[in-house]
Design a protein around this motif. Structure first.
Motif, PDB file in Angstrom:
ATOM      1  N   GLU A 145       0.798  -1.239   0.000  1.00  0.00           N
ATOM      2  CA  GLU A 145       0.000   0.000   0.000  1.00  0.00           C
ATOM      3  C   GLU A 145       0.829   1.286   0.000  1.00  0.00           C
ATOM      4  OE1 GLU A 145      -1.842   0.687   3.747  1.00  0.00           O
ATOM      5  OE2 GLU A 145      -3.398   1.991   2.941  1.00  0.00           O
ATOM      6  N   HIS A 146       1.889   1.313   0.792  1.00  0.00           N
ATOM      7  CA  HIS A 146       2.708   2.528   0.930  1.00  0.00           C
ATOM      8  C   HIS A 146       3.204   3.047  -0.424  1.00  0.00           C
ATOM      9  CE1 HIS A 146       5.528   5.357   2.750  1.00  0.00           C
ATOM     10  NE2 HIS A 146       6.490   4.866   1.986  1.00  0.00           N
ATOM     11  N   PHE A 147       3.394   2.131  -1.387  1.00  0.00           N
ATOM     12  CA  PHE A 147       3.991   2.518  -2.667  1.00  0.00           C
ATOM     13  C   PHE A 147       2.950   2.814  -3.750  1.00  0.00           C
ATOM     14  CE2 PHE A 147       7.202   0.428  -0.169  1.00  0.00           C
ATOM     15  CZ  PHE A 147       8.242   1.337  -0.268  1.00  0.00           C
ATOM     16  N   VAL A 148       1.702   2.899  -3.339  1.00  0.00           N
ATOM     17  CA  VAL A 148       0.612   3.233  -4.266  1.00  0.00           C
ATOM     18  C   VAL A 148       0.282   4.713  -4.091  1.00  0.00           C
ATOM     19  CG1 VAL A 148      -1.797   2.756  -4.867  1.00  0.00           C
ATOM     20  CG2 VAL A 148      -0.279   0.881  -4.172  1.00  0.00           C
ATOM     21  N   ILE A 149       0.297   5.451  -5.199  1.00  0.00           N
ATOM     22  CA  ILE A 149       0.213   6.908  -5.098  1.00  0.00           C
ATOM     23  C   ILE A 149      -1.006   7.447  -5.860  1.00  0.00           C
ATOM     24  CG2 ILE A 149       1.468   9.047  -5.603  1.00  0.00           C
ATOM     25  CD1 ILE A 149       3.900   6.808  -5.901  1.00  0.00           C
ATOM     26  N   PRO A 150      -1.850   8.218  -5.178  1.00  0.00           N
ATOM     27  CA  PRO A 150      -2.997   8.819  -5.887  1.00  0.00           C
ATOM     28  C   PRO A 150      -2.512   9.830  -6.942  1.00  0.00           C
ATOM     29  CG  PRO A 150      -3.192   9.041  -3.481  1.00  0.00           C
ATOM     30  CD  PRO A 150      -1.812   8.572  -3.751  1.00  0.00           C
ATOM     31  N   ILE A 151      -3.200   9.876  -8.061  1.00  0.00           N
ATOM     32  CA  ILE A 151      -2.799  10.764  -9.158  1.00  0.00           C
ATOM     33  C   ILE A 151      -3.773  11.947  -9.242  1.00  0.00           C
ATOM     34  CG2 ILE A 151      -2.371  10.913 -11.658  1.00  0.00           C
ATOM     35  CD1 ILE A 151      -0.453   9.008 -10.202  1.00  0.00           C
ATOM     36  N   PRO A 152      -3.246  13.185  -9.215  1.00  0.00           N
ATOM     37  CA  PRO A 152      -4.145  14.348  -9.323  1.00  0.00           C
ATOM     38  C   PRO A 152      -4.953  14.299 -10.625  1.00  0.00           C
ATOM     39  CG  PRO A 152      -1.912  15.029  -8.722  1.00  0.00           C
ATOM     40  CD  PRO A 152      -1.834  13.569  -9.057  1.00  0.00           C
ATOM     41  N   GLU A 153      -6.198  14.747 -10.504  1.00  0.00           N
ATOM     42  CA  GLU A 153      -7.150  14.615 -11.596  1.00  0.00           C
ATOM     43  C   GLU A 153      -6.696  15.251 -12.911  1.00  0.00           C
ATOM     44  OE1 GLU A 153     -11.571  15.879 -11.459  1.00  0.00           O
ATOM     45  OE2 GLU A 153     -11.103  14.738  -9.629  1.00  0.00           O
ATOM     46  N   ASN A 154      -5.997  16.389 -12.820  1.00  0.00           N
ATOM     47  CA  ASN A 154      -5.700  17.120 -14.061  1.00  0.00           C
ATOM     48  C   ASN A 154      -4.437  16.659 -14.784  1.00  0.00           C
ATOM     49  OD1 ASN A 154      -3.800  18.204 -12.313  1.00  0.00           O
ATOM     50  ND2 ASN A 154      -4.025  20.291 -13.059  1.00  0.00           N
ATOM     51  N   ILE A 155      -3.816  15.574 -14.315  1.00  0.00           N
ATOM     52  CA  ILE A 155      -2.666  15.038 -15.064  1.00  0.00           C
ATOM     53  C   ILE A 155      -3.130  13.796 -15.828  1.00  0.00           C
ATOM     54  CG2 ILE A 155      -0.276  14.256 -14.963  1.00  0.00           C
ATOM     55  CD1 ILE A 155      -0.045  15.451 -12.167  1.00  0.00           C
ATOM     56  N   PRO A 156      -3.137  13.854 -17.168  1.00  0.00           N
ATOM     57  CA  PRO A 156      -3.555  12.668 -17.938  1.00  0.00           C
ATOM     58  C   PRO A 156      -2.621  11.485 -17.641  1.00  0.00           C
ATOM     59  CG  PRO A 156      -3.394  14.612 -19.359  1.00  0.00           C
ATOM     60  CD  PRO A 156      -2.797  14.987 -18.038  1.00  0.00           C
ATOM     61  N   SER A 157      -3.168  10.278 -17.667  1.00  0.00           N
ATOM     62  CA  SER A 157      -2.411   9.093 -17.245  1.00  0.00           C
ATOM     63  C   SER A 157      -1.073   8.937 -17.962  1.00  0.00           C
ATOM     64  CB  SER A 157      -3.256   7.836 -17.480  1.00  0.00           C
ATOM     65  OG  SER A 157      -4.394   7.876 -16.654  1.00  0.00           O
ATOM     66  N   GLU A 158      -1.064   9.138 -19.296  1.00  0.00           N
ATOM     67  CA  GLU A 158       0.173   8.919 -20.053  1.00  0.00           C
ATOM     68  C   GLU A 158       1.258   9.915 -19.646  1.00  0.00           C
ATOM     69  OE1 GLU A 158      -2.561  10.292 -22.752  1.00  0.00           O
ATOM     70  OE2 GLU A 158      -3.344   8.997 -21.164  1.00  0.00           O
ATOM     71  N   TYR A 159       0.842  11.066 -19.175  1.00  0.00           N
ATOM     72  CA  TYR A 159       1.813  12.075 -18.749  1.00  0.00           C
ATOM     73  C   TYR A 159       2.214  11.880 -17.288  1.00  0.00           C
ATOM     74  CZ  TYR A 159       0.881  14.440 -23.120  1.00  0.00           C
ATOM     75  OH  TYR A 159       0.790  14.737 -24.458  1.00  0.00           O
ATOM     76  N   ALA A 160       1.404  11.159 -16.561  1.00  0.00           N
ATOM     77  CA  ALA A 160       1.691  10.926 -15.141  1.00  0.00           C
ATOM     78  C   ALA A 160       2.673   9.772 -14.958  1.00  0.00           C
ATOM     79  CB  ALA A 160       0.396  10.634 -14.385  1.00  0.00           C
ATOM     80  N   GLY A 161       2.539   8.721 -15.780  1.00  0.00           N
ATOM     81  CA  GLY A 161       3.367   7.515 -15.609  1.00  0.00           C
ATOM     82  C   GLY A 161       4.858   7.820 -15.459  1.00  0.00           C
ATOM     83  N   PRO A 162       5.458   8.497 -16.454  1.00  0.00           N
ATOM     84  CA  PRO A 162       6.911   8.724 -16.395  1.00  0.00           C
ATOM     85  C   PRO A 162       7.377   9.584 -15.219  1.00  0.00           C
ATOM     86  CG  PRO A 162       6.110   8.951 -18.644  1.00  0.00           C
ATOM     87  CD  PRO A 162       4.897   8.866 -17.761  1.00  0.00           C
TER      88      PRO A 162
END
Ligand code: ZN
Ligand code: ZN
Length: 361
Positions: A145-162
């Motif tokens: 769980e500790h290594f799972v990070i919520p992603i802010p809504e306004n960052i598209p997934s493909e841009y968030a991954g890297p």
């Protein structure tokens, strides 16, 4: 047909001699623990480490080798022992290069979990039970769980991954050296990670120097946020010209073989730091002359903390920053193409594997 939850579907290296041609595989994940989270993967960035691991540069691993650690997906299962209220089934989350640590030691307790003796990287490393971790070129991933990070809504997934591996790896030394207005920061090596370094250093308010061998990426570097460009192979007097200039250099080159440690310290201010994030082939060594390092320190940084990833996501979200990516739907043929292009350095600046639903469902 999807094999989840008993097994995960992926694309992995099954034959070391033919590593550039990964194949569809089905494999067993680790047993689900009370503090684990299962994520159905949506996309995944392609990191230089993927290539090193797939090629066997960091040692031989049991097959299949499934790489990928810039993962975005949806939570599909949450263990009964999970404590975070920030992460619910159905949420969009990410996983970077680390999937496990002890969480109890001094390092873990002080936001240095990537330096924990029990650190397990997201793929290609062994847990205490002997299981070799497997990454994001797959339908699912199971993570502490500790290594799972919520992603802010306004960052598209493909841009968030890297951002989760490459991005944080360059961001961590920027944060730890208080980069901000008034600081002069060099980013050496303008590749996948270096291009993100230029964007983030600029966003933090620093004066940014892109350092490359040739001027081939000069125009890009200025668009990405550089204020200055140093082409070390084209400007023979670069070390004198920029004498006593920089507070920090982050070395983002994939290998240190071609880094000029003879002259680089000249352009540092006293107290300046040269931080390498490179993880080259295991046999690589660097040669340093002690007197060349008067007043200047050099260190190697490993990934970054989960807290730092959260700060990076906040910065990217608030300033609406966009890294430069090229997308490929995930399948055997495209991963082969990507590996070949990575080997040639033909990438500007980060590949992202997409369309997981189509390949795995
Ligand atoms: Zn990586
Ligand atoms: Zn620890």
């Amino acid at each position: 047909m999807l094999h989840y939850p008993e097994q995960f579907d992926g694309i992995g290296i099954v034959d070391q001699a033919d590593w550039t041609n990964p194949k569809r595989v089905v494999y067993k994940p680790r047993p689900f623990g009370a503090q684990d989270i299962d994520i159905k993967i949506e996309c995944c960035g392609v990191c230089g480490s993927d290539i090193h691991t797939a090629a066997g540069n960091w040692g031989d691993l049991p097959k299949p080798v499934v790489v990928g650690h810039e993962i975005i997906g949806t939570v599909v299962r949450k263990g009964a022992g999970c404590t975070s209220d920030d992460i619910k089934v159905g949420d969009r989350v990410g996983v970077g290069a680390q999937c496990f640590s002890c969480l109890k030691c001094h390092r873990c307790q002080n936001n240095n979990e990537s330096y924990c003796a029990k650190c397990v990287t997201t793929y290609g490393q062994f847990f205490d039970d002997g299981y070799c971790s497997k990454g994001g070129y797959a339908s699912h991933i199971r993570v502490q769980e500790h290594f799972v990070i919520p992603i802010p809504e306004n960052i598209p997934s493909e841009y968030a991954g890297p951002l989760l591996c490459g991005g944080n790896t360059v961001f961590s030394p920027l944060l730890r050296n208080n980069v901000g207005p008034g600081k002069k920061v060099g980013i050496l090596g303008i590749g996948g990670i270096g291009h993100m370094g230029l964007i983030f250093a600029k966003a933090l308010g620093a004066e940014v120097y892109a350092i490359s061998r040739s001027s081939a990426k000069k125009e890009d570097a200025f668009k990405l946020g550089a204020d200055h460009f140093i082409a070390t192979k084209e400007e023979p007097d670069w070390a004198e010209k920029y004498y006593d200039t920089l507070d920090l250099v982050v070395v983002c080159a994939g290998s240190l073989k071609d880094v000029d440690f003879e002259h680089l310290p000249h352009i540092m201010q006293v107290g300046g730091r040269i931080v390498s994030i490179s993880v080259p082939e295991q046999s690589e060594q660097i040669v340093l002359k002690p007197f060349g390092l008067l007043g200047v320190s050099i260190e190697n940084s490993h990934l970054g903390s989960i807290e730092e990833i959260k700060q990076l996501l906040k910065l990217v979200s608030e300033k609406n920053l966009r890294i430069w990516i090229e997308k490929y739907p995930i399948n055997e043929a495209n991963i082969h193409t990507i590996f070949e292009r990575m080997l040639k350095g033909d990438v500007r600046y980060r590949f992202v594997l997409t369309d997981y639903e189509k390949e795995f469902n």
